[in-house]
Enzyme design. Structure first.
Site, PDB file in Angstrom:
ATOM      1  N   CYS A   1      -1.397  -3.296 -16.113  1.00 12.16           N
ATOM      2  CA  CYS A   1      -1.990  -2.265 -15.248  1.00 12.16           C
ATOM      3  C   CYS A   1      -1.548  -2.425 -13.801  1.00 12.16           C
ATOM      4  O   CYS A   1      -2.052  -1.745 -12.927  1.00 12.16           O
ATOM      5  CB  CYS A   1      -3.509  -2.278 -15.346  1.00 12.16           C
ATOM      6  SG  CYS A   1      -4.252  -3.791 -14.725  1.00 12.16           S
TER       7      CYS A   1
ATOM      8  N   ARG B   1       1.229 -10.465  -0.984  1.00 13.58           N
ATOM      9  CA  ARG B   1       1.650  -9.081  -1.250  1.00 13.58           C
ATOM     10  C   ARG B   1       1.516  -8.181  -0.034  1.00 13.58           C
ATOM     11  O   ARG B   1       1.970  -7.043  -0.038  1.00 13.58           O
ATOM     12  CB  ARG B   1       0.896  -8.500  -2.459  1.00 13.58           C
ATOM     13  CG  ARG B   1      -0.578  -8.385  -2.273  1.00 13.58           C
ATOM     14  CD  ARG B   1      -1.291  -8.114  -3.590  1.00 13.58           C
ATOM     15  NE  ARG B   1      -1.482  -6.709  -3.859  1.00 13.58           N
ATOM     16  CZ  ARG B   1      -2.347  -6.226  -4.757  1.00 13.58           C
ATOM     17  NH1 ARG B   1      -3.071  -7.060  -5.497  1.00 13.58           N
ATOM     18  NH2 ARG B   1      -2.494  -4.956  -4.953  1.00 13.58           N
TER      19      ARG B   1
ATOM     20  N   ASN C   1       0.662  -7.066  -9.857  1.00 15.74           N
ATOM     21  CA  ASN C   1       0.735  -7.192  -8.393  1.00 15.74           C
ATOM     22  C   ASN C   1       0.284  -8.582  -7.969  1.00 15.74           C
ATOM     23  O   ASN C   1       0.971  -9.281  -7.225  1.00 15.74           O
ATOM     24  CB  ASN C   1      -0.160  -6.150  -7.710  1.00 15.74           C
ATOM     25  CG  ASN C   1       0.080  -4.750  -8.224  1.00 15.74           C
ATOM     26  OD1 ASN C   1       1.147  -4.466  -8.726  1.00 15.74           O
ATOM     27  ND2 ASN C   1      -0.913  -3.899  -8.106  1.00 15.74           N
ATOM     28  N   ASP C   2      -0.895  -8.977  -8.449  1.00 18.10           N
ATOM     29  CA  ASP C   2      -1.375 -10.308  -8.080  1.00 18.10           C
ATOM     30  C   ASP C   2      -0.658 -11.400  -8.863  1.00 18.10           C
ATOM     31  O   ASP C   2      -0.431 -12.490  -8.337  1.00 18.10           O
ATOM     32  CB  ASP C   2      -2.895 -10.409  -8.284  1.00 18.10           C
ATOM     33  CG  ASP C   2      -3.637  -9.817  -7.099  1.00 18.10           C
ATOM     34  OD1 ASP C   2      -3.261 -10.133  -5.962  1.00 18.10           O
ATOM     35  OD2 ASP C   2      -4.565  -9.028  -7.318  1.00 18.10           O
TER      36      ASP C   2
ATOM     37  N   ARG D   1     -12.895  -2.123 -14.305  1.00 19.61           N
ATOM     38  CA  ARG D   1     -12.775  -3.484 -13.759  1.00 19.61           C
ATOM     39  C   ARG D   1     -13.979  -3.730 -12.869  1.00 19.61           C
ATOM     40  O   ARG D   1     -14.291  -2.920 -12.001  1.00 19.61           O
ATOM     41  CB  ARG D   1     -11.496  -3.615 -12.931  1.00 19.61           C
ATOM     42  CG  ARG D   1     -11.459  -4.963 -12.223  1.00 19.61           C
ATOM     43  CD  ARG D   1     -10.151  -5.228 -11.568  1.00 19.61           C
ATOM     44  NE  ARG D   1      -9.996  -4.478 -10.344  1.00 19.61           N
ATOM     45  CZ  ARG D   1      -8.842  -4.454  -9.665  1.00 19.61           C
ATOM     46  NH1 ARG D   1      -7.794  -5.106 -10.116  1.00 19.61           N
ATOM     47  NH2 ARG D   1      -8.759  -3.771  -8.559  1.00 19.61           N
TER      48      ARG D   1
ATOM     49  N   ARG E   1     -10.608   0.863 -10.605  1.00 19.90           N
ATOM     50  CA  ARG E   1     -10.821  -0.132  -9.538  1.00 19.90           C
ATOM     51  C   ARG E   1     -12.148   0.165  -8.848  1.00 19.90           C
ATOM     52  O   ARG E   1     -12.180   0.855  -7.822  1.00 19.90           O
ATOM     53  CB  ARG E   1      -9.692  -0.062  -8.522  1.00 19.90           C
ATOM     54  CG  ARG E   1      -8.328  -0.543  -9.004  1.00 19.90           C
ATOM     55  CD  ARG E   1      -7.295  -0.406  -7.888  1.00 19.90           C
ATOM     56  NE  ARG E   1      -6.115  -1.208  -8.089  1.00 19.90           N
ATOM     57  CZ  ARG E   1      -4.905  -0.695  -8.402  1.00 19.90           C
ATOM     58  NH1 ARG E   1      -4.757   0.596  -8.554  1.00 19.90           N
ATOM     59  NH2 ARG E   1      -3.869  -1.499  -8.548  1.00 19.90           N
TER      60      ARG E   1
ATOM     61  N   GLU F   1      -3.957 -12.292 -13.775  1.00 24.71           N
ATOM     62  CA  GLU F   1      -3.377 -12.137 -12.435  1.00 24.71           C
ATOM     63  C   GLU F   1      -2.995 -13.493 -11.854  1.00 24.71           C
ATOM     64  O   GLU F   1      -2.437 -13.583 -10.769  1.00 24.71           O
ATOM     65  CB  GLU F   1      -4.393 -11.470 -11.501  1.00 24.71           C
ATOM     66  CG  GLU F   1      -4.834 -10.110 -11.991  1.00 24.71           C
ATOM     67  CD  GLU F   1      -5.835  -9.459 -11.066  1.00 24.71           C
ATOM     68  OE1 GLU F   1      -5.448  -8.595 -10.299  1.00 24.71           O
ATOM     69  OE2 GLU F   1      -7.032  -9.846 -11.132  1.00 24.71           O
TER      70      GLU F   1
ATOM     71  N   HIS G   1       0.833  -1.206   0.000  1.00 22.47           N
ATOM     72  CA  HIS G   1       0.000   0.000   0.000  1.00 22.47           C
ATOM     73  C   HIS G   1       0.862   1.248   0.000  1.00 22.47           C
ATOM     74  O   HIS G   1       0.521   2.248  -0.612  1.00 22.47           O
ATOM     75  CB  HIS G   1      -0.907   0.007   1.234  1.00 22.47           C
ATOM     76  CG  HIS G   1      -2.029  -0.949   1.106  1.00 22.47           C
ATOM     77  ND1 HIS G   1      -3.034  -0.774   0.198  1.00 22.47           N
ATOM     78  CD2 HIS G   1      -2.299  -2.100   1.743  1.00 22.47           C
ATOM     79  CE1 HIS G   1      -3.874  -1.775   0.286  1.00 22.47           C
ATOM     80  NE2 HIS G   1      -3.452  -2.600   1.214  1.00 22.47           N
TER      81      HIS G   1
HETATM   82  C1  PEP Z   1      -2.874  -6.204  -9.877  1.00 21.35           C
HETATM   83  O1  PEP Z   1      -3.122  -7.190  -9.192  1.00 21.35           O
HETATM   84  O2  PEP Z   1      -1.760  -6.005 -10.435  1.00 21.35           O
HETATM   85  C2  PEP Z   1      -3.888  -5.161 -10.076  1.00 21.35           C
HETATM   86  C3  PEP Z   1      -3.707  -4.187 -10.947  1.00 21.35           C
HETATM   87  O3  PEP Z   1      -4.988  -5.211  -9.288  1.00 21.35           O
HETATM   88  P1  PEP Z   1      -5.012  -4.780  -7.735  1.00 21.35           P
HETATM   89  O4  PEP Z   1      -3.676  -4.167  -7.404  1.00 21.35           O
HETATM   90  O5  PEP Z   1      -6.135  -3.827  -7.593  1.00 21.35           O
HETATM   91  O6  PEP Z   1      -5.242  -6.092  -7.062  1.00 21.35           O
HETATM   92 MG    MG Z   2      -5.157  -7.585  -8.585  1.00 21.43          MG
END
Ligand code: PEP
Ligand code: MG
Length: 543
Positions: A478, A441, A430-431, A318, A282, A407, A184
């Site tokens: 993204c 994460r 990220n995921d 999304r 988001r 993801e 975060h």
């Molecule tokens: C991700 O997982 O990279 C993503 C863009 O979605 P979020 O960070 O909202 O899970």
């Molecule tokens: Mg994600």
């Protein structure tokens, strides 16, 4: 001067006095012996009064919603019933700190039992407890410090709640001991355009008020700096911002290869500057604090706010990515042993198809009333069959362009099969990192595995980009990886067609692409893919 090294997650230079976020105070196991009950009772009442006075002082200096929140919390701290309860408890022989802790625990229980609005105020009671107990014990004040002048914020890690009250005009940079490139802290720093370094071992040892300099690109933090170093960092930042703001226009390499640069947003208020479009809206962020489901009209209004601001531009919406790190209280999801591996994202529609269909209808209604080019994608798609079911639901709602987020490694491995069902892919790095490396994460201890320069992650991205090229369909990124200027060059070389990131990150990425040809990008991609690990990949590309 001492040089500390962390991971630079948001570029920029800053220098100034450091202040740490103190953890909540802990009570000693036993109270000191031979306490005077009358003295303790007076101390308890005085501590609560001092918390109220400080909150009122901050409310007077704040504006709008922030001022109201602080004033409401000050009123709770001033509540005579609370003071009486703490006073009486202290008279039974407890220390002032323990009396406050006990009195607030009783209040807390009553608030929770009352439910509704009062139950939502429990966090305020906890804050009052922490502040008053810290005063009684002579411990540092918990929460975001407010020294009254600009400062570098140092913390173990920052939770979303800590950062709500963070004033970007006062905070020069963020430095954390924990956290990772997808934490975060990193996301917030990029959203606010603040330089940030995470995983910076030794950062918490800095003394409050000590001068430090921060380089958010290289991850370097210098402690014990002098006024000259601080001034040089400030001047470097001014020069950097001037250089970046001089560039504008769509993303392209030096030889004109286009790479669309889109913004990631959580609501219309995140839109800033002249963006090519939105690559990730988001939508779940609109509803994180809702205990009742948003109405159809509320949804239409929120989506319309965004679409209306971008006539003729692309907005990739999304659908709700609820669960794990983003629980939506109104969905009342069952507790799960591993929420990140449970019923989250698109999976919620298995049992609750109504949640998805009503959201799609609201998006379609807002799209019809505005001139944005609306695309819709699902989070957490694992199989081609899921992508097909989602695409059918999107088209049924009258929305022409369905897509899938990648993801989950299974989706990346079968990117070609997914693209047979949907019109585009968007890689959530990220995921995708989290699931590829089996590394949560939200856990700082495993953050290094989540470094987006990991060659294994790049290999999965390459597989998606190749599938996109073969199908003639767009494949974007993204996740936070897109916001790293060096990595943006690599992603372009891998064949990624768009990059979406916090709007403030766009200028640095635009500049990085504009200074490389497509052939440079491809060479960078080959070097990164061939590297044995993330650090070597970075070094191979950036030197
Ligand atoms: C991700 O997982 O990279 C993503 C863009 O979605 P979020 O960070 O909202 O899970
Ligand atoms: Mg994600």
């Amino acid at each position: 001067m001492t040089e500390l090294k962390g991971i630079g997650v948001s570029p920029g230079f800053a220098g100034g006095p450091a202040y740490r976020v103190a953890p909540p105070p802990t009570l000693p196991v036993l109270d000191p012996v031979a306490l005077d009950p009358e003295t303790e009772a007076k101390r308890a009442v005085a501590a609560l009064a001092s918390v109220a006075a400080e909150l009122n002082r901050r409310a007077a200096a704040a504006h709008g919603a922030a001022a109201e929140i602080l004033r409401a919390e000050a009123m709770m701290a001033e509540d005579p019933e609370l003071a009486d309860a703490a006073e009486e408890t202290a008279r039974t022989g407890l220390s002032a700190a323990r009396a406050i802790d006990t009195a607030l625990a009783v209040h807390r229980e009553a608030f929770e039992a009352a439910g509704g609005y009062l139950a939502e105020r429990v966090a305020d009671l906890d804050d009052i407890r922490n502040r008053a107990v810290a005063i009684c014990l002579g411990q540092p004040m918990p929460g975001i410090p407010s020294p009254g002048h600009p400062f570098v914020l140092v913390a173990r890690d920052l939770a979303p709640a800590d950062t709500a009250s963070l004033d970007p005009d006062r905070v020069l940079a963020l430095v954390t001991e924990d956290g990772g490139p997808t934490s975060h802290t990193a996301i917030l720093a990029r959203t606010l355009g603040l330089p940030a370094v995470v995983r910076c071992t030794g950062a918490l040892e800095v003394a409050d008020g000590e001068l430090v300099t921060v380089d958010g690109a290289t991850g370097t933090v210098v402690t014990g700096a002098g006024a000259a170093e601080v001034e040089a960092a400030g001047a470097a930042e001014v020069a950097r911002r001037q250089r970046l703001s001089a560039a504008s226009g769509p993303g392209r390499t030096a030889d004109g290869h286009p790479v669309a640069l889109y913004a990631n947003i959580g609501s219309a208020k995140d839109l800033m500057g002249d963006v090519e479009g939105v690559g990730l809206f988001r939508t779940e962020l609109l509803y994180l604090d809702r205990t009742d489901a948003p109405t159809f009209e509320e949804q239409v209004a929120a989506y319309t706010d965004v679409f209306a601001a971008l006539p003729g531009r692309k907005v990739v919406v999304r659908t709700l990515d609820a669960g794990a790190d983003k629980p939506l209280p109104f969905l009342q999801q069952e507790a799960e042993p591993n929420p990140a591996l449970g019923v989250r994202g698109l999976r919620i529609s298995w049992k609750r198809p109504d949640v998805l269909s009503s959201q799609l209808e609201a998006i379609a209604e807002a799209a019809r009333a505005t001139a944005a080019e609306v695309w819709v994608m699902a989070p957490m798609v694992a199989t081609a069959a899921e992508a097909a079911a989602f695409a059918a639901a999107v088209r049924t709602a009258g929305l022409p362009t369905p897509g899938a987020m990648v993801e989950i490694p299974a989706a990346a491995l079968r990117a070609g099969a997914l693209l047979a069902e949907v019109d585009f892919l968007s890689i959530g790095t990220n995921d995708l990192s989290q699931y590829t490396f089996a590394a949560d994460r939200q856990v700082g201890a495993v953050a290094e595995l989540l470094d987006p320069w990991q060659p294994a992650l790049l290999q999965l991205i390459a597989a998606c980009a190749n599938a996109g090229t073969a199908a003639g369909k767009p494949v974007g990124v993204c996740g936070e990886a897109a916001a790293d200027p060096g990595l943006a060059v690599v992603l372009t070389g891998l064949g990624i067609t768009s990059l979406s990131m916090a709007a403030r990150s766009i200028p640095a990425v635009r500049e990085a692409l504009a200074t490389r040809t497509l052939a440079d990008c491809r060479a960078a991609a080959r070097a990164a893919l061939a590297a044995p690990d993330a650090a070597a990949a970075r070094a191979a590309v950036l030197g």
